[in-house]
Design an enzyme around this catalytic site. Sequence first.
Site, PDB file in Angstrom:
ATOM      1  NE  ARG A 288      65.881   9.803  39.267  1.00 41.34           N
ATOM      2  CZ  ARG A 288      66.219  11.034  39.614  1.00 41.34           C
ATOM      3  NH1 ARG A 288      65.830  12.062  38.891  1.00 41.34           N
ATOM      4  NH2 ARG A 288      66.967  11.246  40.681  1.00 41.34           N
TER       5      ARG A 288
ATOM      6  CB  CYS B 185      73.254  19.513  35.469  1.00 39.62           C
ATOM      7  SG  CYS B 185      71.596  19.871  36.047  1.00 39.62           S
TER       8      CYS B 185
ATOM      9  NE  ARG C  15      69.248  20.360  42.929  1.00 39.83           N
ATOM     10  CZ  ARG C  15      69.310  19.042  42.694  1.00 39.83           C
ATOM     11  NH1 ARG C  15      69.010  18.568  41.498  1.00 39.83           N
ATOM     12  NH2 ARG C  15      69.703  18.205  43.629  1.00 39.83           N
TER      13      ARG C  15
ATOM     14  NE  ARG D 271      72.846  15.687  42.501  1.00 33.94           N
ATOM     15  CZ  ARG D 271      73.750  15.154  41.680  1.00 33.94           C
ATOM     16  NH1 ARG D 271      75.029  15.189  42.020  1.00 33.94           N
ATOM     17  NH2 ARG D 271      73.380  14.588  40.562  1.00 33.94           N
TER      18      ARG D 271
ATOM     19  CG  ASN E 181      68.848  12.097  35.946  1.00 30.46           C
ATOM     20  OD1 ASN E 181      69.333  11.998  34.833  1.00 30.46           O
ATOM     21  ND2 ASN E 181      69.570  11.998  37.039  1.00 30.46           N
ATOM     22  CG  ASP E 182      63.429  15.022  38.495  1.00 30.73           C
ATOM     23  OD1 ASP E 182      62.899  13.931  38.757  1.00 30.73           O
ATOM     24  OD2 ASP E 182      63.970  15.727  39.350  1.00 30.73           O
TER      25      ASP E 182
ATOM     26  CD  GLU F 200      64.576  19.651  38.102  1.00 32.37           C
ATOM     27  OE1 GLU F 200      65.127  18.731  38.719  1.00 32.37           O
ATOM     28  OE2 GLU F 200      64.110  20.669  38.658  1.00 32.37           O
TER      29      GLU F 200
ATOM     30  CG  HIS G 240      68.994   5.660  43.615  1.00 32.11           C
ATOM     31  ND1 HIS G 240      67.638   5.531  43.705  1.00 32.11           N
ATOM     32  CD2 HIS G 240      69.275   6.955  43.885  1.00 32.11           C
ATOM     33  CE1 HIS G 240      67.130   6.713  44.034  1.00 32.11           C
ATOM     34  NE2 HIS G 240      68.091   7.581  44.147  1.00 32.11           N
TER      35      HIS G 240
END
Length: 571
Positions: free
Chosen positions: A460, A497, A333, A297, A449-450, A426, A200
């Site tokens: 992560r 993305c 999404r 998002r 990321n996922d 993902e 983050h």
Amino acid sequence: MSTTDTRQQDEEMRLRGTPASRGAAVGPVVRVPAPLGEPAAGPEVPGERRETEAARIAPAAAEVGARLMALGGRPGLDPEVANVLFATSMMAEDPALLDAATAQVREHGTPPARAVYEAAARFVAQLRAAGGYMAERAGDVADVRDRLVAELLGVPAPGVPPLDGPSVLVARDLAPADTATLEPATALALVTEEGGPTSHTAILARSLGVPAVVGCPGAAGLADGTLVRVDGAAGTVETVPAGTAVGADRSAAGPTTVDGPVTTTDGHRVAVVANIAEAKDAERAAAVGAEGVGLLRTELTFLSAATEPSPPDQRAGYAATMAPLHGRPVTARTLDAGADKPVPFLAMAPEPNPALGVRGQRVFDRGAADHDGVLDRQLAALVGGAVDAGVRLKVMAPMIATAAEARRFVARARAAGAGEVGVMIEVPAAVLGARELLAEVDFVSVGTNDLTQYLFAADRQSGALAGLNDPWQPALLRLLEQLCREAAVSGTPVGVCGEAAADPDLAVVLVGLGVTSLSASPAALPAVAARIAASDLDACRRAASAALAAPDAATARASAGAAASPGLTSP
């Protein structure tokens, strides 16, 4: 600033960490203090005051929760950080924690602050003993504990100290609540000993447009006032001579807008689009010249809602968010609920390992009966909002693992009026089953990321595992190459993305693998577009081949840079 604030260490120091946010800056170090220590265990609360003292805990928790919720609702805040703040605000008022602390005061006369500390310690121990995802949540409980203890003691909450002027913040790690209020004018750069490129801290730094280096061993050795230069692209932190100008290092500045449509020097087209969550993000995307949106998002509308927002409210909200991008494509999404994104009105059952449980599209495929209709109403609101805003809508579902899951989502989206329907990639199984899955959809978008954390079984947010979550890991790139190879056969567009798309060097590798669109925060897009426009497709493919053949992430980055000219420069 005082003489102490401007002094330089006698011995030159050069540290290397993980690049997290591009750019460079020079400034004096301001260290973020360690969290509060243990509150006093006494004196014991007299019997006649125990009920009064016990009754202080719930209002204090409500105040802490309200502050975190307010931080999460700040306009323009990075959506992923907002998600964590909302989740943490709910944790602050967890009945089990508060009941345990209250009972400790009533039954044993323990001072309220100490009672909260001891109750939280038991929860932290239980989470760590559980291992895996649950162990990683122990830090969240500790952060809430320290804020609640500070509230009960009437002292400032832990976190970033007031900044008297432009500074480089150095910390063991920065909680989202710490970073949510930072201003680029004073927080010139961030350096943390823990964290990874998708933590983050890293995501927020990119959103703010400030350089950041994370996972930087030795950062604790930087004293307050030490003048340093932080290079977020190279991942370096080094002391500089006294008198060096403080501020952003303009020699490291790049382009500020996208000169689109973006093509390589030999005419290969690559879409450069933005990740957004609200209208202000869309305005920023339009201002930098984004060709559209690769990831809208949608969960911020839901995260703080006690009841499901009405269809008209949802439609109006989506229309307002998309309006600044009139005439451009927008990929939305659908609701990504679960794990670190709790949605109160869905009343989701507790799970031993939420990150591997009912989250994303699984909520609507395998969730409780009272979830019926939520997804369909959201899809209809998105379709209507896109019409109102005058954008070309594409929709995609998160956490899809199989072709059957993709087929079910596509049917529901088309029934709601969606024209172009895809899914997020993902989960490694989605790549291994890509041949069947791609036959069901119009496009796919990779959430690196996922995908990385599931590929390596590495949370992560864990600083200890930051190296595994590096998007330059060859195993991840090989997985993407397999996906792109199957997509080339079926003619299915493949976007990225995840935060990997924000790295210009890695963006060239992704193009070489066969990725057709790159979506990142608006601030990252100009540098990504410029790097692609300076490369030819053959250079991109050489860079990709070199990275695929590398034994580790560091070698992949260096090899890719050496393999292509022009195009990549090794940090």
